[in-house]
Write a protein that holds these residues in place. Structure first.
Motif, PDB file in Angstrom:
ATOM      1  N   MET A   1       0.826  -1.190   0.000  1.00  0.00           N
ATOM      2  CA  MET A   1       0.000   0.000   0.000  1.00  0.00           C
ATOM      3  C   MET A   1       0.873   1.258   0.000  1.00  0.00           C
ATOM      4  N   VAL A   2       1.924   1.223   0.811  1.00  0.00           N
ATOM      5  CA  VAL A   2       2.792   2.401   0.888  1.00  0.00           C
ATOM      6  C   VAL A   2       3.443   2.656  -0.464  1.00  0.00           C
ATOM      7  N   ALA A   3       3.880   1.596  -1.129  1.00  0.00           N
ATOM      8  CA  ALA A   3       4.526   1.766  -2.436  1.00  0.00           C
ATOM      9  C   ALA A   3       3.537   2.314  -3.462  1.00  0.00           C
ATOM     10  N   VAL A   4       2.321   1.827  -3.426  1.00  0.00           N
ATOM     11  CA  VAL A   4       1.313   2.302  -4.373  1.00  0.00           C
ATOM     12  C   VAL A   4       0.986   3.764  -4.112  1.00  0.00           C
ATOM     13  N   TYR A   5       0.758   4.100  -2.847  1.00  0.00           N
ATOM     14  CA  TYR A   5       0.452   5.501  -2.530  1.00  0.00           C
ATOM     15  C   TYR A   5       1.632   6.415  -2.838  1.00  0.00           C
ATOM     16  N   SER A   6       2.834   5.935  -2.612  1.00  0.00           N
ATOM     17  CA  SER A   6       4.019   6.743  -2.935  1.00  0.00           C
ATOM     18  C   SER A   6       4.111   6.982  -4.438  1.00  0.00           C
ATOM     19  N   SER A   7       3.823   5.940  -5.216  1.00  0.00           N
ATOM     20  CA  SER A   7       3.869   6.128  -6.671  1.00  0.00           C
ATOM     21  C   SER A   7       2.776   7.087  -7.136  1.00  0.00           C
ATOM     22  N   LEU A  39      -5.150  -0.787  -8.592  1.00  0.00           N
ATOM     23  CA  LEU A  39      -6.225  -1.770  -8.678  1.00  0.00           C
ATOM     24  C   LEU A  39      -5.728  -3.170  -8.331  1.00  0.00           C
ATOM     25  N   ALA A  40      -4.518  -3.502  -8.758  1.00  0.00           N
ATOM     26  CA  ALA A  40      -3.956  -4.815  -8.429  1.00  0.00           C
ATOM     27  C   ALA A  40      -3.752  -4.950  -6.918  1.00  0.00           C
ATOM     28  N   THR A  41      -3.266  -3.890  -6.288  1.00  0.00           N
ATOM     29  CA  THR A  41      -3.062  -3.923  -4.834  1.00  0.00           C
ATOM     30  C   THR A  41      -4.385  -4.075  -4.109  1.00  0.00           C
ATOM     31  N   PHE A  42      -5.386  -3.307  -4.512  1.00  0.00           N
ATOM     32  CA  PHE A  42      -6.701  -3.436  -3.876  1.00  0.00           C
ATOM     33  C   PHE A  42      -7.297  -4.822  -4.115  1.00  0.00           C
ATOM     34  N   ARG A  48      -7.352 -11.393  -0.048  1.00  0.00           N
ATOM     35  CA  ARG A  48      -6.879 -11.853   1.268  1.00  0.00           C
ATOM     36  C   ARG A  48      -7.990 -11.770   2.312  1.00  0.00           C
ATOM     37  N   ARG A  49      -8.706 -10.665   2.308  1.00  0.00           N
ATOM     38  CA  ARG A  49      -9.806 -10.516   3.270  1.00  0.00           C
ATOM     39  C   ARG A  49     -10.891 -11.553   3.017  1.00  0.00           C
TER      40      ARG A  49
END
Length: 101
Positions: A1-7, A39-42, A48-49
Motif C-alpha cells: 500500500m505504501v509503495a502504491v500511494y508513494s507512486s 487496482l492490483a493492490t486493492f 486476502r480478506r
C-alpha cells in the motif's frame, strides 16, 4: 500500500509540475499509469480478506456443528432419562392400583 500511494503521489507531483510549467512538457501525463498497480493492490487486499473470511466462516461452522451435536446428545440423554422416569412412574401407579384392589 505504501509503495502504491508513494507512486501515486510521485506521479501526481510530476503531472502537477508539468501543469504549472516546472516539468518537461514532452514527458506526458504519468498519473494514469498508477491505476493498474493501485487496482492490483486493492484486488490482492480484497482477496486476502475474502479468504480470511471464508476460513473464519468454516471454523465457525465446524464449531457450531460440534455444539449442535453436543446438544443433541444432551437431549437424547435427557429424553432417555425422562422415559425411564415415566416408565417407573407408570409401574409405581400400576403397583399402587393392584395394592388397592
Amino acid at each position: 500500500m505504501v509503495a502504491v500511494y508513494s507512486s501515486i503521489i510521485a506521479l501526481g507531483a510530476q503531472d502537477w509540475l508539468m501543469t504549472t510549467g516546472f516539468g518537461h512538457r514532452h514527458d506526458g501525463w504519468l498519473l494514469q499509469f498508477a491505476t493498474v498497480p493501485t487496482l492490483a493492490t486493492f484486488g490482492v487486499i480484497l482477496l486476502r480478506r475474502f479468504a480470511g473470511a471464508m476460513r473464519q466462516t468454516d471454523e465457525l461452522n465446524r464449531e457450531l456443528e460440534a455444539r449442535v451435536a453436543a446438544k443433541s446428545r444432551e437431549i437424547a440423554v435427557s429424553y432417555a432419562t425422562s422415559e425411564a422416569l415415566r416408565s417407573e412412574q407408570l409401574l409405581a401407579q400400576e403397583r399402587e392400583r393392584i395394592m388397592r384392589e
